[in-house]
Structures are given as structure tokens and as C-alpha cells.
Design an enzyme around this catalytic site. Structure first.
Site, PDB file in Angstrom:
ATOM      1  N   ALA A 257       3.679  -0.333  -1.907  1.00 40.17           N
ATOM      2  CA  ALA A 257       3.500  -0.840  -3.266  1.00 40.17           C
ATOM      3  C   ALA A 257       4.816  -0.815  -4.019  1.00 40.17           C
ATOM      4  O   ALA A 257       5.136  -1.739  -4.778  1.00 40.17           O
ATOM      5  CB  ALA A 257       2.448  -0.016  -4.002  1.00 40.17           C
TER       6      ALA A 257
ATOM      7  N   HIS B 265       0.839  -1.196   0.000  1.00 37.39           N
ATOM      8  CA  HIS B 265       0.000   0.000   0.000  1.00 37.39           C
ATOM      9  C   HIS B 265       0.875   1.247   0.000  1.00 37.39           C
ATOM     10  O   HIS B 265       1.758   1.390   0.841  1.00 37.39           O
ATOM     11  CB  HIS B 265      -0.906   0.009   1.234  1.00 37.39           C
ATOM     12  CG  HIS B 265      -1.702   1.255   1.400  1.00 37.39           C
ATOM     13  ND1 HIS B 265      -1.483   2.155   2.401  1.00 37.39           N
ATOM     14  CD2 HIS B 265      -2.719   1.776   0.646  1.00 37.39           C
ATOM     15  CE1 HIS B 265      -2.326   3.164   2.287  1.00 37.39           C
ATOM     16  NE2 HIS B 265      -3.072   2.962   1.231  1.00 37.39           N
ATOM     17  N   SER B 266       0.678   2.140  -0.975  1.00 38.61           N
ATOM     18  CA  SER B 266       1.405   3.404  -1.084  1.00 38.61           C
ATOM     19  C   SER B 266       2.916   3.135  -1.182  1.00 38.61           C
ATOM     20  O   SER B 266       3.351   2.462  -2.113  1.00 38.61           O
ATOM     21  CB  SER B 266       1.036   4.305   0.098  1.00 38.61           C
ATOM     22  OG  SER B 266       1.376   5.649  -0.147  1.00 38.61           O
ATOM     23  N   MET B 267       3.731   3.616  -0.253  1.00 37.26           N
ATOM     24  CA  MET B 267       5.156   3.293  -0.279  1.00 37.26           C
ATOM     25  C   MET B 267       5.363   1.787  -0.350  1.00 37.26           C
ATOM     26  O   MET B 267       6.271   1.288  -1.039  1.00 37.26           O
ATOM     27  CB  MET B 267       5.861   3.844   0.965  1.00 37.26           C
ATOM     28  CG  MET B 267       7.335   3.458   1.066  1.00 37.26           C
ATOM     29  SD  MET B 267       8.121   3.884   2.641  1.00 37.26           S
ATOM     30  CE  MET B 267       7.525   2.569   3.695  1.00 37.26           C
TER      31      MET B 267
ATOM     32  N   ALA C 193      -1.613  -0.988  -4.163  1.00 36.61           N
ATOM     33  CA  ALA C 193      -2.750  -0.133  -3.826  1.00 36.61           C
ATOM     34  C   ALA C 193      -2.260   1.278  -3.531  1.00 36.61           C
ATOM     35  O   ALA C 193      -1.224   1.481  -2.886  1.00 36.61           O
ATOM     36  CB  ALA C 193      -3.480  -0.687  -2.602  1.00 36.61           C
TER      37      ALA C 193
END
Length: 253
Positions: free
Chosen positions: A96, A92-94, A120
Site C-alpha cells: 500500500a 496490500h500492507s507494505m 489495504a
């Protein structure tokens, strides 16, 4: 509740695993505990939260600011824990970016590509976000960034002393993320890209651009919610995640 054990970089591992092994990489400012509630919560997914050196359960270890080195270390630790099981990487975010870079190392160097990758709330590796926060902008700007993205309880944002303690550590995660360099690796495994419909930072089309980074099946899904939609959606998200993984693996009914 499942019996939980700790194994190096993975502080929350279900002692008995029955579902698909999914290693979970957290956002900047988070820790492995962001996914603690996922462990044992869905029979189809054995979530394994990843803890980074220098954080939370690994705070006694030295922080690693080299993104490529960190992804290599994690890839080796994943193979050791998996012990022959096929794995899925979720970020998720970083996280990812870390999931993608770790998958690239598993594929190119260790010759053990993951079964699938799920990303994501982060743009494709070759894209940038106009006006996004950079660690050189300082802690005041970082506080504004956290307010914009959501995910931080208002009572914590309102506590100046607590925020002073937290911001330095969160900024270190942003510095780590900034060390991520675009890799041209095209993954051979399927890839699922998830976007939040109301994400103030990453537009869905920037997430759909992940299609360029897999030669396998690609699916992008837009879900209600903001930047932290996977965590905000509660336990039901895991069922949606399991369905999405089945879809990209061609296992859907």
C-alpha cells in the site's frame, strides 16, 4: 486460463486484456506470485502483479532498498506497459505504501496520475503502529511477528531450517518498508481504503485516515478477516474489489 506473458517487472501479464488495468503490489515477505491467481480471474480486472528487484522472477537483479527510487522505477515501468491505458494501483500492507508513493510520482513528476488507488491493511502514511516490528529487532522477533499476523502456513513456521532461509529475505522487505518516508502528496485520484475487521496489526480507524491523502472521492470498507483478508477471501475478493473501484469512480449503478 488466459495466456500469460512476462514483461520486465511484471512476470504475469494476460496476453489479452479486456478489463481495467490494476497493478498489484505485494506485502512484505511476498512476491508477485501472491497475485498470480488473480490474473484473468475476473473479466472486470486485468491484474498485473508487480515483482520487486532481487525477488523471485527478478532474483538475478540487485535489491533496491531506496523506497523513493524504487517507486520511481516502478512508475516508469507501469507507464511503459500501460501504453496509454488508464491504470489503477492496488497495494496490500507494505504494498500500500509502494502504491501510494508510485501514484505520487506518476502524478507529480510524470504528469500521469492513476485512475484510482486502492490500499489495504496499512495505516495512513503519517501514522505509525505502536509496538510494530522493526528490522533492528532481529529474526526471532520477526518470526513472532509472522505468527501474529497470520498468512504463513503453520507447517512452514514449524520448519526451523526453512524459516532460517526465508527470514533474511523477509527482513529485507521490512528494511525497504522502513525507508518509506511520509510524503505530503495529496493524490488527485479517488482512493479506496480496505481494512480487515480482525486485523491484529492495523485498526480500521488508522486505515480510514487515508482520507487525508486524496482530494478525490474516498471510501473506506471494513471486511471480515485478519491482516491477509484480501488473499484469504479467495476469488470472491476480486469481485468485491471491482465493485469498490466502480464505486469510487462513480460507476456504480
Amino acid at each position: 486460463m488466459p495466456s500469460i506473458v512476462s514483461s520486465g517487472a511484471f512476470p504475469f501479464v494476460a496476453e489479452r486484456r479486456e478489463g481495467r488495468l490494476v497493478f498489484c503490489f505485494h506485502h512484505a515477505g511476498g512476491t508477485a506470485s501472491a497475485y498470480r491467481a488473480w490474473v484473468g480471474a475476473d473479466p472486470r480486472i486485468d491484474a498485473v502483479p508487480v515483482e520487486l528487484p532481487g525477488k523471485a522472477t527478478r532474483r538475478a537483479e540487485s535489491w533496491v532498498g531506496d523506497f523513493s527510487l524504487l517507486s520511481r522505477q516502478i512508475a516508469e515501468e507501469i507507464l511503459e506497459l500501460a501504453d496509454g491505458e488508464r491504470v489503477v494501483l492496488y497495494g496490500h500492507s507494505m504494498g500500500a505504501a509502494l502504491a501510494y508513493r508510485t501514484a505520487a510520482h506518476l502524478q507529480e513528476v510524470l504528469q500521469a496520475p492513476p485512475e484510482a488507488v486502492v490500499v489495504a491493511a496499512r495505516q495512513a502514511p503519517d501514522l505509525s503502529i505502536e509496538g510494530e516490528y522493526h528490522s533492528s529487532m532481529g529474526l526471532s522477533a520477526l518470526r513472532e511477528e509472522l505468527e501474529t499476523l497470520g498468512g504463513t502456513p503453520p507447517e512452514i513456521l514449524a520448519d526451523a531450517d526453512l524459516m532460517d532461509l526465508l527470514l533474511t529475505g523477509i527482513r529485507s522487505d521490512y528494511m525497504l518498508h522502513e525507508d518509506f518516508r511520509h510524503s505530503s502528496t495529496v493524490l488527485s485520484c479517488p482512493l479506496l481504503a480496505l481494512a480487515g475487521e480482525q486485523d491484529p496489526a492495523v485498526a480500521p480507524e488508522k486505515i480510514a485516515a487515508w482520507s487525508r491523502f486524496t482530494s478525490g472521492r474516498f471510501v473506506t470498507t471494513v471486511m471480515p478477516g485478519g491482516h491477509f483478508f484480501p488473499l484469504d477471501r479467495g476469488p470472491g475478493f476480486l469481485d468485491e474489489l471491482a465493485d469498490g473501484i466502480d464505486e469510487i469512480l462513480g460507476l456504480s449503478a
